[in-house]
Design a protein around this motif. Sequence first.
Motif, PDB file in Angstrom:
ATOM      1  N   ARG A   1      41.541  12.616 123.050  1.00  0.00           N
ATOM      2  CA  ARG A   1      42.093  11.608 123.952  1.00  0.00           C
ATOM      3  C   ARG A   1      41.149  11.205 125.073  1.00  0.00           C
ATOM      4  O   ARG A   1      41.145  10.044 125.500  1.00  0.00           O
TER       5      ARG A   1
ATOM      6  N   GLY B   1      42.353   8.709 129.985  1.00  0.00           N
ATOM      7  CA  GLY B   1      42.214   9.787 129.013  1.00  0.00           C
ATOM      8  C   GLY B   1      41.891  11.121 129.658  1.00  0.00           C
ATOM      9  O   GLY B   1      42.116  12.171 129.072  1.00  0.00           O
TER      10      GLY B   1
ATOM     11  N   ASP C   1      41.206   7.229 124.611  1.00  0.00           N
ATOM     12  CA  ASP C   1      41.908   6.437 125.629  1.00  0.00           C
ATOM     13  C   ASP C   1      40.927   5.609 126.456  1.00  0.00           C
ATOM     14  O   ASP C   1      41.203   4.465 126.834  1.00  0.00           O
TER      15      ASP C   1
END
Lengths: 433, 102
Positions: A107, A40, A111
């Motif tokens: 993100r 991420g 992630d």
Amino acid sequence: MSDRYDCIIVGAGPAGIAAAYKLAGAGLSVLVFERGGFPGSKNMFGGILYSTILNRLIPEFWKEAPVERHVVRRRYSFLSKDSEAAFDLKFDAFNNPPYNHSFTVLRARFDKWFAKKAEEAGAVVVTEAVVDDFITEGERVQGVKVRMEGGTVYGDVVICAEGANSLLSEKIGMKKRPDPANMVLGVKEIISLPKGVIEDRFSLEDGEGAALEFFGEALGGEIGSGFIYTNRETLSVGIGCPISVLKEKGMKPYELIESFKRHPSVKNFLRGGKIEEYSARMIPEGGYDSLPALTRDGLLLTGDCAGLVNPSLYKEGTNLAMASGVFAADTVIEAKEKGDFSKATLDGYVKRLQESFVLKDLKRYRDVPATLHSVPGFFKEYPEGIMELLQGHFTVTEESKEDVHREIKRLFRDKVSIWRLVRDIYKLRRLIT
Amino acid sequence: MTEEFLKPLEEKTLAEKLFLLRFRVDGESHLILNKEVCWECDERVCLLICPSGVYRWDEGKKEVTVSYEGCLECGACRIACPQGAIDWKNPRGGFGVAYRFG
Ligand SMILES: Cc1cc2nc3c(=O)[nH]c(=O)nc-3n(C[C@H](O)[C@H](O)[C@H](O)COP(=O)(O)OP(=O)(O)OC[C@H]3O[C@@H](n4cnc5c(N)ncnc54)[C@H](O)[C@@H]3O)c2cc1C
Ligand code: SF4
Ligand code: SF4
């Protein structure tokens, strides 16, 4: 790190991790390489995670995943230089699980969480590891070369999930360097505001989120759009424009985001905010007609490097990436049972994509990229013409309504040819239907 | 709502925005230009397209300079360059930009 795995995955984004999660769950040995310091850390997107596939993998994931808000409000607006016409939708039903499968996320947080889930399922995720090449023997991909000591790793099959900047996929000849008309450059800022201010300003309850899209003068009247998505205590604010258009019109991306933020209909959403982060990434929006080769002996392409983004108004990428990761995993599991990793077997992946929403939607919207480029008026003359019409209609005067209407129709026709309008509306219907 | 949040959004220059980011800088550039090709190029799209202003024109040296340290790794320059003159490698593992939000 042993030196042979059932499956090697390049990239710990939504596509790669979905594949890893599924494969590890099925008991295969899986190794994921991620070039960032953590999964991420290299990734950015606009902001809405579409989660039908994720909810199948991890039911009710929102109870533990770092989601920001679930999207209940959607607003589409056309801007001219100084006016705006907007279409605002809010659905209370989206407040119930599964929350219309639409969550704003960041993100760097999401992630990381998703990769952790894959690790818990048994996958090995190696960070700070750049894959520089595939190892091939004849046609067949046998493994990868990683830029680290002892970086030669073999596997029965490799899933490439490297994202939009598809260096490896191009190097091995699955695709050519993408056309600038098919790649959208997105530039975004994270702007922080207190939770209460965000909820008041966007008319939201606790946990609810809004997604605002802006067209027309948002981008100086060119193809593309601006967006504001609400996170818990920040806004994701940005623009997206095809690289070819930036080139042709000589527009600098960092100036474009500034002019978007300064538009009279945008700036008040942002006031009092503090800029926390500036970022940029590409979106592959070539659609169905620019898909690369998706398989070869020992290799499958998933997610953005495979061009799996819906280029219509829906702008879905995450869901398609995860779906492709899962289909790739299903196919690898099948291949493992057969002990056959040839292209013929791996083409089961392409079949799965074709039978699902992934390629069905890409096919349905296949004309969108070309249409957008062929109807430039959509972003400039039409918004301006329509806005003038509306402004005329709503301006209070002592003229008779009949005279006013005659005058504004004349003004609109000066700007826009009706025949072209009818033809263009017909062409553009695919953007939303 | 307090007055504070009715003031306009703060203004930041590109340099100030880049200053907000965490970069782990490698000693070697991951972006290599093919100097001969660039020498002949009169479009210099790289200068325009980069959201981070990595590419600059050096009037004295008459060449494009590359401040790879501030690269956001979007990849747009590689796609935009009409001559394909940019050899774009991923930075070394763990190096380059790291987003906190993303
Ligand atoms: C501005 C913008 C707005 C968007 N908005 C939305 C949206 O609102 N909703 C939506 O659904 N989608 C959106 N998308 C699209 C979405 O982000 C992508 O479709 C999705 O992230 C694709 O997932 P992926 O796993 O294929 O690739 P990525 O998410 O890009 O992941 C690739 C991973 O691979 C790693 N990697 C790459 N090369 C190597 C290598 N050689 N070695 C090791 N690791 C490597 C990268 O560091 C990265 O972690 C947007 C995209 C952008 C750029
Ligand atoms: S990188 Fe490409 S666009 Fe930039 S100067 Fe060189 S050839 Fe021209
Ligand atoms: S990758 Fe993006 S940020 Fe880096 S130099 Fe190229 S255009 Fe600029």
